[in-house]
Design a protein around this motif. Structure first.
Motif, PDB file in Angstrom:
ATOM      1  N   ASP A  76      -3.937 -10.121 -13.804  1.00  0.00           N
ATOM      2  CA  ASP A  76      -4.916  -9.625 -12.841  1.00  0.00           C
ATOM      3  C   ASP A  76      -4.144  -9.337 -11.550  1.00  0.00           C
ATOM      4  N   LEU A  77      -4.077  -8.070 -11.161  1.00  0.00           N
ATOM      5  CA  LEU A  77      -3.177  -7.709 -10.064  1.00  0.00           C
ATOM      6  C   LEU A  77      -3.606  -8.297  -8.731  1.00  0.00           C
ATOM      7  N   ALA A  78      -4.897  -8.452  -8.505  1.00  0.00           N
ATOM      8  CA  ALA A  78      -5.331  -9.073  -7.252  1.00  0.00           C
ATOM      9  C   ALA A  78      -4.929 -10.543  -7.207  1.00  0.00           C
ATOM     10  N   THR A  79      -5.030 -11.219  -8.345  1.00  0.00           N
ATOM     11  CA  THR A  79      -4.594 -12.608  -8.426  1.00  0.00           C
ATOM     12  C   THR A  79      -3.103 -12.726  -8.140  1.00  0.00           C
ATOM     13  N   GLU A  80      -2.319 -11.819  -8.716  1.00  0.00           N
ATOM     14  CA  GLU A  80      -0.870 -11.840  -8.485  1.00  0.00           C
ATOM     15  C   GLU A  80      -0.552 -11.572  -7.014  1.00  0.00           C
ATOM     16  N   TRP A  81      -1.238 -10.608  -6.420  1.00  0.00           N
ATOM     17  CA  TRP A  81      -1.047 -10.316  -5.001  1.00  0.00           C
ATOM     18  C   TRP A  81      -1.345 -11.537  -4.143  1.00  0.00           C
ATOM     19  N   LYS A  82      -2.470 -12.196  -4.426  1.00  0.00           N
ATOM     20  CA  LYS A  82      -2.871 -13.379  -3.650  1.00  0.00           C
ATOM     21  C   LYS A  82      -1.850 -14.504  -3.839  1.00  0.00           C
ATOM     22  N   LYS A  83      -1.336 -14.641  -5.058  1.00  0.00           N
ATOM     23  CA  LYS A  83      -0.363 -15.695  -5.338  1.00  0.00           C
ATOM     24  C   LYS A  83       0.901 -15.517  -4.496  1.00  0.00           C
ATOM     25  N   PHE A  84       1.356 -14.292  -4.358  1.00  0.00           N
ATOM     26  CA  PHE A  84       2.618 -14.046  -3.661  1.00  0.00           C
ATOM     27  C   PHE A  84       2.444 -13.908  -2.147  1.00  0.00           C
ATOM     28  N   THR A  85       1.296 -13.407  -1.691  1.00  0.00           N
ATOM     29  CA  THR A  85       1.139 -13.100  -0.271  1.00  0.00           C
ATOM     30  C   THR A  85       0.154 -14.019   0.445  1.00  0.00           C
ATOM     31  N   GLY A  86      -0.720 -14.662  -0.303  1.00  0.00           N
ATOM     32  CA  GLY A  86      -1.775 -15.460   0.315  1.00  0.00           C
ATOM     33  C   GLY A  86      -2.901 -14.643   0.909  1.00  0.00           C
ATOM     34  N   LYS A  87      -2.893 -13.325   0.662  1.00  0.00           N
ATOM     35  CA  LYS A  87      -3.869 -12.427   1.267  1.00  0.00           C
ATOM     36  C   LYS A  87      -4.841 -11.874   0.223  1.00  0.00           C
ATOM     37  N   PRO A  88      -6.067 -11.537   0.660  1.00  0.00           N
ATOM     38  CA  PRO A  88      -6.957 -10.773  -0.221  1.00  0.00           C
ATOM     39  C   PRO A  88      -6.449  -9.341  -0.357  1.00  0.00           C
ATOM     40  N   PHE A  89      -7.088  -8.584  -1.230  1.00  0.00           N
ATOM     41  CA  PHE A  89      -6.651  -7.205  -1.423  1.00  0.00           C
ATOM     42  C   PHE A  89      -7.842  -6.262  -1.304  1.00  0.00           C
ATOM     43  N   VAL A  90      -7.606  -5.131  -0.626  1.00  0.00           N
ATOM     44  CA  VAL A  90      -8.617  -4.092  -0.462  1.00  0.00           C
ATOM     45  C   VAL A  90      -8.232  -2.900  -1.332  1.00  0.00           C
ATOM     46  N   PHE A  91      -9.152  -2.483  -2.183  1.00  0.00           N
ATOM     47  CA  PHE A  91      -8.875  -1.378  -3.100  1.00  0.00           C
ATOM     48  C   PHE A  91      -9.418  -0.045  -2.618  1.00  0.00           C
ATOM     49  N   ALA A  92     -10.595  -0.032  -2.016  1.00  0.00           N
ATOM     50  CA  ALA A  92     -11.221   1.238  -1.648  1.00  0.00           C
ATOM     51  C   ALA A  92     -12.056   1.076  -0.390  1.00  0.00           C
ATOM     52  N   VAL A  93     -12.236   2.191   0.312  1.00  0.00           N
ATOM     53  CA  VAL A  93     -13.009   2.214   1.556  1.00  0.00           C
ATOM     54  C   VAL A  93     -13.787   3.531   1.622  1.00  0.00           C
ATOM     55  N   TRP A  94     -14.854   3.536   2.405  1.00  0.00           N
ATOM     56  CA  TRP A  94     -15.553   4.782   2.711  1.00  0.00           C
ATOM     57  C   TRP A  94     -14.797   5.513   3.813  1.00  0.00           C
ATOM     58  N   ALA A  95     -14.413   6.759   3.569  1.00  0.00           N
ATOM     59  CA  ALA A  95     -13.713   7.570   4.560  1.00  0.00           C
ATOM     60  C   ALA A  95     -14.484   8.867   4.805  1.00  0.00           C
ATOM     61  N   ILE A  96     -14.367   9.383   6.016  1.00  0.00           N
ATOM     62  CA  ILE A  96     -15.120  10.553   6.438  1.00  0.00           C
ATOM     63  C   ILE A  96     -14.177  11.550   7.104  1.00  0.00           C
ATOM     64  N   ARG A  97     -14.335  12.813   6.766  1.00  0.00           N
ATOM     65  CA  ARG A  97     -13.615  13.871   7.482  1.00  0.00           C
ATOM     66  C   ARG A  97     -14.283  14.072   8.843  1.00  0.00           C
ATOM     67  N   MET A  98     -13.518  13.910   9.905  1.00  0.00           N
ATOM     68  CA  MET A  98     -14.075  14.036  11.241  1.00  0.00           C
ATOM     69  C   MET A  98     -14.723  15.406  11.453  1.00  0.00           C
ATOM     70  N   ALA A  99     -14.093  16.440  10.924  1.00  0.00           N
ATOM     71  CA  ALA A  99     -14.613  17.785  11.151  1.00  0.00           C
ATOM     72  C   ALA A  99     -16.009  17.961  10.583  1.00  0.00           C
ATOM     73  N   ALA A 100     -16.329  17.234   9.520  1.00  0.00           N
ATOM     74  CA  ALA A 100     -17.633  17.386   8.874  1.00  0.00           C
ATOM     75  C   ALA A 100     -18.753  16.772   9.701  1.00  0.00           C
ATOM     76  N   LEU A 101     -18.424  15.858  10.591  1.00  0.00           N
ATOM     77  CA  LEU A 101     -19.446  15.135  11.336  1.00  0.00           C
ATOM     78  C   LEU A 101     -19.798  15.780  12.667  1.00  0.00           C
ATOM     79  N   THR A 102     -18.915  16.570  13.200  1.00  0.00           N
ATOM     80  CA  THR A 102     -19.139  17.167  14.507  1.00  0.00           C
ATOM     81  C   THR A 102     -20.358  18.087  14.471  1.00  0.00           C
ATOM     82  N   GLY A 103     -21.324  17.793  15.311  1.00  0.00           N
ATOM     83  CA  GLY A 103     -22.506  18.628  15.407  1.00  0.00           C
ATOM     84  C   GLY A 103     -23.525  18.429  14.311  1.00  0.00           C
TER      85      GLY A 103
END
Length: 278
Positions: A159-186
């Protein structure tokens, strides 16, 4: 007013995020369609989508994006849906078939081998078919629903998140909501994007709605309702809190060190509510 085009992921792990879009009423401001993670990013890059839930790695590659704050597909430990499945122990792996569906998990695999698993291996891109992957390589990376339903008996499973946590002590983020700035203007709908998407996540995580998602998705994936419920409530973390941001920053740092990206990106977030109307 033009609709904002939303590119969403067709995996179980995004179902709570999309609750109000699939089961509620968010109005006519959004045109939603579903695809794979890597394709979400490509549609944002090409401008054929305005908002997309993208693999975090691709945020470093596409200019002029902002993130919706406090929403993510992450994990504090075991994720279950990002698996390296191997015929041999990890130290004996020489070749890996990488699922073409996502960029983040592919590069997490590269980071783990380079930083923690004794160096580089040979990699090929491959559709998520485990039998074919293991016919060609020592190991295969599966993500999302194919990983959840994979038959792994007799194989070495990491399990890659488990391996990441084992070596780094950190959680892992896989995906985020992203927005094109140009699409939001106006665009009048832009003033409430943060509120709409955060509320959809919150509604999707209500216990009665998670129960409904478990009933809906269990036959789709071929795992039990209990497993679906456990996955959505214990394996996936849907917040981009300070701890998750630390894990994300470290991942970008390693990607820069290994020259997988030119430079670790600055995280820019969409302000809430009336910012666009000012």
């Amino acid at each position: 007013m033009a609709q904002l085009r939303v590119s969403a992921i067709s995996f179980l792990n995004t179902a709570p995020l999309m609750w109000d879009f699939a089961h509620g009423n968010v109005g006519t401001g959004f045109d939603v369609h579903y695809t794979l993670p890597a394709q979400c990013a490509e549609e944002l890059r090409q401008g054929s989508a305005d908002i997309g839930i993208i693999p975090v790695f691709t945020y470093a590659l596409i200019p002029n994006l902002v993130l919706i704050p406090d929403i993510a597909i992450a994990t504090k430990g075991v994720v279950r849906s990002i698996l390296l499945i191997s015929k041999v122990p990890v130290e004996q792996i020489k070749s890996v078939a990488l699922d073409t569906s996502s960029r983040t998990s592919v590069n997490l695999t590269r980071v783990l081998f380079s930083k923690f698993w004794d160096g580089e291996r040979s990699f090929i891109s491959h559709p998520p078919d485990l039998d074919q992957m293991l016919a060609k390589c020592d190991a295969g990376l599966l993500i999302g629903d194919p990983a959840l339903r994979a038959k792994t008996a007799g194989y070495h499973v990491y399990d890659l998140a488990t391996e990441w946590k084992k070596f780094t002590g950190k959680p892992f983020v896989f995906a985020v909501w992203a927005i094109r700035m140009a699409a939001l203007t106006g665009n009048d709908h832009a003033t409430k994007v943060v509120e709409i998407f955060q509320r959809s996540r919150d509604n999707g995580l209500k216990p009665e709605h998670v129960d409904e998602l478990a009933r809906e998705w269990s036959p789709k994936i071929g795992i039990s309702e209990r497993d679906v419920h456990e996955y959505l409530t214990h394996n996936i973390d849907y917040h981009l809190d300070a701890e998750n941001l630390e894990g994300l920053a470290l991942f970008f740092q390693y990607c820069e060190e290994l020259k997988l990206i030119e430079k670790a990106p600055e995280l820019r977030f969409l302000p809430a509510h009336n910012w666009f109307s000012k």
